[in-house]
Every structure is written in C-alpha cells, then in structure tokens.
Design a protein around this motif. Sequence first.
Motif, PDB file in Angstrom:
ATOM      1  N   ARG A 265       0.878  -1.193  -0.020  1.00 48.70           N
ATOM      2  CA  ARG A 265       0.099   0.006   0.019  1.00 48.70           C
ATOM      3  C   ARG A 265       0.760   1.277   0.020  1.00 48.70           C
ATOM      4  NH1 ARG A 265      -3.411  -0.937   5.093  1.00 48.70           N
ATOM      5  NH2 ARG A 265      -1.411  -1.937   5.582  1.00 48.70           N
ATOM      6  N   SER A 266       0.499   2.504  -0.441  1.00 47.34           N
ATOM      7  CA  SER A 266       1.138   3.640  -0.610  1.00 47.34           C
ATOM      8  C   SER A 266       1.677   4.061   0.647  1.00 47.34           C
ATOM      9  CB  SER A 266       0.217   4.518  -1.280  1.00 47.34           C
ATOM     10  OG  SER A 266      -0.691   5.118  -0.421  1.00 47.34           O
TER      11      SER A 266
ATOM     12  N   THR B 191       6.170   4.958   4.445  1.00 54.25           N
ATOM     13  CA  THR B 191       6.749   4.714   5.672  1.00 54.25           C
ATOM     14  C   THR B 191       8.208   3.998   5.440  1.00 54.25           C
ATOM     15  OG1 THR B 191       4.729   4.402   6.729  1.00 54.25           O
ATOM     16  CG2 THR B 191       6.552   3.391   7.922  1.00 54.25           C
ATOM     17  N   ALA B 192       8.188   2.888   4.694  1.00 50.60           N
ATOM     18  CA  ALA B 192       9.521   2.263   4.352  1.00 50.60           C
ATOM     19  C   ALA B 192      10.491   3.358   3.915  1.00 50.60           C
ATOM     20  CB  ALA B 192       9.316   1.001   3.379  1.00 50.60           C
ATOM     21  N   ALA B 193      10.041   4.501   3.104  1.00 48.85           N
ATOM     22  CA  ALA B 193      11.204   5.318   2.733  1.00 48.85           C
ATOM     23  C   ALA B 193      11.982   6.034   3.934  1.00 48.85           C
ATOM     24  CB  ALA B 193      10.427   6.372   1.822  1.00 48.85           C
ATOM     25  N   HIS B 194      11.374   6.052   4.948  1.00 46.81           N
ATOM     26  CA  HIS B 194      11.887   6.416   6.018  1.00 46.81           C
ATOM     27  C   HIS B 194      12.953   5.526   7.095  1.00 46.81           C
ATOM     28  CE1 HIS B 194       9.744  10.376   5.691  1.00 46.81           C
ATOM     29  NE2 HIS B 194       8.717   9.773   5.541  1.00 46.81           N
ATOM     30  N   VAL B 195      12.715   4.144   6.756  1.00 48.60           N
ATOM     31  CA  VAL B 195      13.715   3.340   7.607  1.00 48.60           C
ATOM     32  C   VAL B 195      14.932   3.271   7.006  1.00 48.60           C
ATOM     33  CG1 VAL B 195      13.861   0.815   7.951  1.00 48.60           C
ATOM     34  CG2 VAL B 195      11.527   1.907   7.832  1.00 48.60           C
ATOM     35  N   LEU B 196      15.887   3.483   7.705  1.00 50.70           N
ATOM     36  CA  LEU B 196      17.268   3.649   7.313  1.00 50.70           C
ATOM     37  C   LEU B 196      17.979   2.283   7.584  1.00 50.70           C
ATOM     38  CD1 LEU B 196      17.923   6.954   9.303  1.00 50.70           C
ATOM     39  CD2 LEU B 196      17.497   6.599   6.936  1.00 50.70           C
ATOM     40  N   GLY B 197      17.635   1.353   8.250  1.00 49.66           N
ATOM     41  CA  GLY B 197      18.256   0.267   8.394  1.00 49.66           C
ATOM     42  C   GLY B 197      17.623  -0.998   9.224  1.00 49.66           C
ATOM     43  N   THR B 198      18.331  -1.799   9.721  1.00 50.88           N
ATOM     44  CA  THR B 198      17.646  -3.042  10.312  1.00 50.88           C
ATOM     45  C   THR B 198      18.089  -3.090  11.630  1.00 50.88           C
ATOM     46  OG1 THR B 198      19.174  -4.747   9.647  1.00 50.88           O
ATOM     47  CG2 THR B 198      17.300  -4.302   8.339  1.00 50.88           C
ATOM     48  N   GLN B 199      17.474  -3.779  12.587  1.00 51.44           N
ATOM     49  CA  GLN B 199      18.000  -3.995  13.860  1.00 51.44           C
ATOM     50  C   GLN B 199      17.526  -5.266  14.552  1.00 51.44           C
ATOM     51  OE1 GLN B 199      17.201  -0.661  16.345  1.00 51.44           O
ATOM     52  NE2 GLN B 199      16.930  -1.684  18.301  1.00 51.44           N
ATOM     53  N   GLY B 200      18.132  -5.975  15.132  1.00 50.59           N
ATOM     54  CA  GLY B 200      18.035  -7.242  15.975  1.00 50.59           C
ATOM     55  C   GLY B 200      18.309  -7.146  17.462  1.00 50.59           C
ATOM     56  N   GLN B 201      17.347  -7.273  18.298  1.00 52.41           N
ATOM     57  CA  GLN B 201      17.621  -7.142  19.864  1.00 52.41           C
ATOM     58  C   GLN B 201      17.738  -8.717  20.450  1.00 52.41           C
ATOM     59  OE1 GLN B 201      16.270  -4.287  18.152  1.00 52.41           O
ATOM     60  NE2 GLN B 201      14.404  -4.862  18.828  1.00 52.41           N
ATOM     61  N   ILE B 202      18.471  -8.590  21.576  1.00 55.38           N
ATOM     62  CA  ILE B 202      18.516  -9.588  22.253  1.00 55.38           C
ATOM     63  C   ILE B 202      18.678  -9.196  23.859  1.00 55.38           C
ATOM     64  CG2 ILE B 202      21.112 -10.274  21.932  1.00 55.38           C
ATOM     65  CD1 ILE B 202      18.552 -12.795  22.862  1.00 55.38           C
ATOM     66  N   TRP B 203      17.911  -9.266  24.527  1.00 57.43           N
ATOM     67  CA  TRP B 203      17.713  -9.109  25.844  1.00 57.43           C
ATOM     68  C   TRP B 203      18.497  -9.825  26.821  1.00 57.43           C
ATOM     69  CZ3 TRP B 203      16.106  -4.340  25.407  1.00 57.43           C
ATOM     70  CH2 TRP B 203      15.268  -4.226  24.357  1.00 57.43           C
ATOM     71  N   THR B 204      19.914  -9.622  26.944  1.00 58.77           N
ATOM     72  CA  THR B 204      20.780 -10.374  27.568  1.00 58.77           C
ATOM     73  C   THR B 204      20.585 -10.644  29.057  1.00 58.77           C
ATOM     74  OG1 THR B 204      22.306  -8.893  27.757  1.00 58.77           O
ATOM     75  CG2 THR B 204      22.583 -10.363  25.944  1.00 58.77           C
ATOM     76  N   GLU B 205      19.688  -9.779  29.776  1.00 57.30           N
ATOM     77  CA  GLU B 205      19.326  -9.658  31.077  1.00 57.30           C
ATOM     78  C   GLU B 205      18.694 -10.686  31.473  1.00 57.30           C
ATOM     79  OE1 GLU B 205      16.690  -6.489  29.430  1.00 57.30           O
ATOM     80  OE2 GLU B 205      18.783  -7.107  29.127  1.00 57.30           O
ATOM     81  N   TYR B 206      17.907 -11.478  30.348  1.00 57.06           N
ATOM     82  CA  TYR B 206      17.107 -12.672  30.481  1.00 57.06           C
ATOM     83  C   TYR B 206      17.833 -13.914  29.927  1.00 57.06           C
ATOM     84  CZ  TYR B 206      13.309  -8.842  30.955  1.00 57.06           C
ATOM     85  OH  TYR B 206      12.760  -7.965  31.499  1.00 57.06           O
TER      86      TYR B 206
END
Length: 79
Positions: free
Chosen positions: A2-3, A8-23
């Motif tokens: 969809r437009s 919105t995708a035009a504003h995404v600069l990269g990717t990110q992956g989280q890992i919550w190591t405290e858990y």
Amino acid sequence: MRSSQCQTAAHVLGTQGQIWTEYQRTPKNVEYMVFPRLTALAEVAWTPREQRNFADFSARLRAHLARLGILDVNYRKPE
C-alpha cells in the motif's frame, strides 16, 4: 504494498535485531536465541528486495549452519 507502507518504508534507514541478555542465563543461551535469526536479519539487511530468494537463502543457510556447528555455536536447528 500500500502507498502508506511505501511512504513509511522510505523513512527506514536500516535493520535492527535485539537480544535482551538480562534474561539469558548463559552465553550459550544467548547464542541459541540469536542464531540463525541473525543470518536471516543479515539477509534482509544486505540483499535488495528484488533479489531476495528464499530457496537460495535456504541453501546458503545450510552451509552457514555447518560453520556454526564447527565453531561450537549453540543454535536453533530449523525444523
């Protein structure tokens, strides 16, 4: 797509992956939570959308999982 999604995708600069190591109790558990997800994240980040091919990625993933095994990385085995 969809437009509004394209805009919105035009504003995404990269990717990110989280890992919550405290858990996570051990480094081996962190490895299990990260791999092979990190491989898929890299695929999405580095491969242009029009060149993505799941069959090709799956074949390359098998080789990558073999390397992880050799390196004694604790990873989730795909079904």
